[in-house]
Design an enzyme around this catalytic site. Sequence first.
Site, PDB file in Angstrom:
ATOM      1  N   ARG A 117       0.874  -1.186   0.000  1.00 16.20           N
ATOM      2  CA  ARG A 117       0.000   0.000   0.000  1.00 16.20           C
ATOM      3  C   ARG A 117       0.901   1.222   0.000  1.00 16.20           C
ATOM      4  NH1 ARG A 117      -5.362   1.134   3.506  1.00 16.20           N
ATOM      5  NH2 ARG A 117      -6.084  -0.246   1.846  1.00 16.20           N
ATOM      6  N   HIS A 144      -7.662   0.698  -6.472  1.00 12.59           N
ATOM      7  CA  HIS A 144      -7.780  -0.226  -5.337  1.00 12.59           C
ATOM      8  C   HIS A 144      -8.451  -1.511  -5.847  1.00 12.59           C
ATOM      9  CE1 HIS A 144      -7.780  -1.555  -1.329  1.00 12.59           C
ATOM     10  NE2 HIS A 144      -8.671  -0.764  -0.763  1.00 12.59           N
ATOM     11  N   GLN A 147     -10.164  -4.288  -3.552  1.00  9.82           N
ATOM     12  CA  GLN A 147     -11.441  -3.848  -2.984  1.00  9.82           C
ATOM     13  C   GLN A 147     -12.585  -4.096  -3.960  1.00  9.82           C
ATOM     14  OE1 GLN A 147     -12.201  -2.399   0.132  1.00  9.82           O
ATOM     15  NE2 GLN A 147     -14.240  -2.914  -0.620  1.00  9.82           N
ATOM     16  N   ASP A 235     -17.801   6.665  -1.214  1.00 11.46           N
ATOM     17  CA  ASP A 235     -16.561   6.497  -0.452  1.00 11.46           C
ATOM     18  C   ASP A 235     -16.288   7.822   0.258  1.00 11.46           C
ATOM     19  OD1 ASP A 235     -14.148   5.515   0.540  1.00 11.46           O
ATOM     20  OD2 ASP A 235     -13.067   5.687  -1.369  1.00 11.46           O
ATOM     21  N   CYS A 274     -16.499   0.938   0.673  1.00 12.02           N
ATOM     22  CA  CYS A 274     -15.328   0.094   0.964  1.00 12.02           C
ATOM     23  C   CYS A 274     -14.915   0.147   2.426  1.00 12.02           C
ATOM     24  CB  CYS A 274     -14.170   0.511   0.073  1.00 12.02           C
ATOM     25  SG  CYS A 274     -13.571   2.189   0.383  1.00 12.02           S
ATOM     26  N   ARG A 302     -13.247  -9.313   1.204  1.00  8.94           N
ATOM     27  CA  ARG A 302     -11.832  -9.024   0.945  1.00  8.94           C
ATOM     28  C   ARG A 302     -11.000 -10.264   1.238  1.00  8.94           C
ATOM     29  NH1 ARG A 302      -9.952  -3.742   1.176  1.00  8.94           N
ATOM     30  NH2 ARG A 302      -7.999  -4.724   0.547  1.00  8.94           N
TER      31      ARG A 302
END
Length: 315
Positions: A117, A144, A147, A235, A274, A302
């Site tokens: 990340r 991402h 996700q 988000d 998410c 996930r």
Amino acid sequence: MNGPLMKGAGQKDFLDLALFETATLDAILEEAIARKKARAGRAHGMADDDCPLQGRVLAMIFDKQSTRTRISFDIAMRQLGGTTLMLTGNEMQLAREETIADTARVLSRYVDAVMIRLLDHEMVQELADNATIPVINGLTRNSHPCQVMADVMTFEERKGSIRGRTIAWCGDGNNVLVSWVHAAVKFGFALRVASPPELTVRRAVRDWAAQSGSDITFGTDADAAVEGADCVVTDTWVSMGDEDTTRRHNLLKAYQIDARRMARAKNDAIFMHCLPAHRGEEVTNDVIDGPQSAVFDEAENRLHVQKAILKWCLR
Ligand code: CP
Ligand code: NVA
């Protein structure tokens, strides 16, 4: 030696959904669903029967905070029979200017895969180009992908095939949205995006979507975007690395998902986010805690989808 190197036999990076054939993404989802079913009712700490990654080590490098990505990758490796190493950029020589390419070469001598990340997407690409082991994108400023694989899995569990369905995104044109755009092209669903003009997704992504021939629209009207949708997604207004918090709040407050806006979607539409959520900002409590919300299934998935991704990368 500079430039892209050969990975081990059959091994591949997982950097962006845009880089994949649909059949590969479908196969990863199929495996995720099968693995989830196969261990229903088992304690999280118990390994899967087949332990396909026994003896394998995943290095996890976090330059930014994480709850879901960190824990779900760690548990995924344990359930597959492998182990993880948890690292932060700050405690590595990266923080003292060792290059990402040299870091890639060194990690390749110790571990079997890297999940990273790091906001700088180009650095993640450079890591992958210089590693002889698979590299997985655990979130960059650009995208991402893990996700959104979990999100597509969640949609399909609840509503059946996502192909031909309509997903609405209201809010910032951020990394998660970019992976939704990639997914819309690869999985064949309609995507209705509503963002303030100042925070729309970058031009290269809009151009890529336009040339794909897919049913993706980028607008500014949140009510119009959610009208008749099968799924409404949003988000945070302020992503990791964003500094213009007040400006973003001012621009995005008209894009909040509340019960009135959610009611414009289909009656049986689901709500996705998410996480982490900022309750009372991008979404109200009654929506995120309401019967249409699928946010904790997304978080759980996930784990399952990343097991399939890890297996695919290391096959
Ligand atoms: N959704 C997600 O990636 O969460 P974390 O930042 O907690 O990993
Ligand atoms: N867009 C958010 C996602 C967090 C998982 C961020 O980048 O901070």
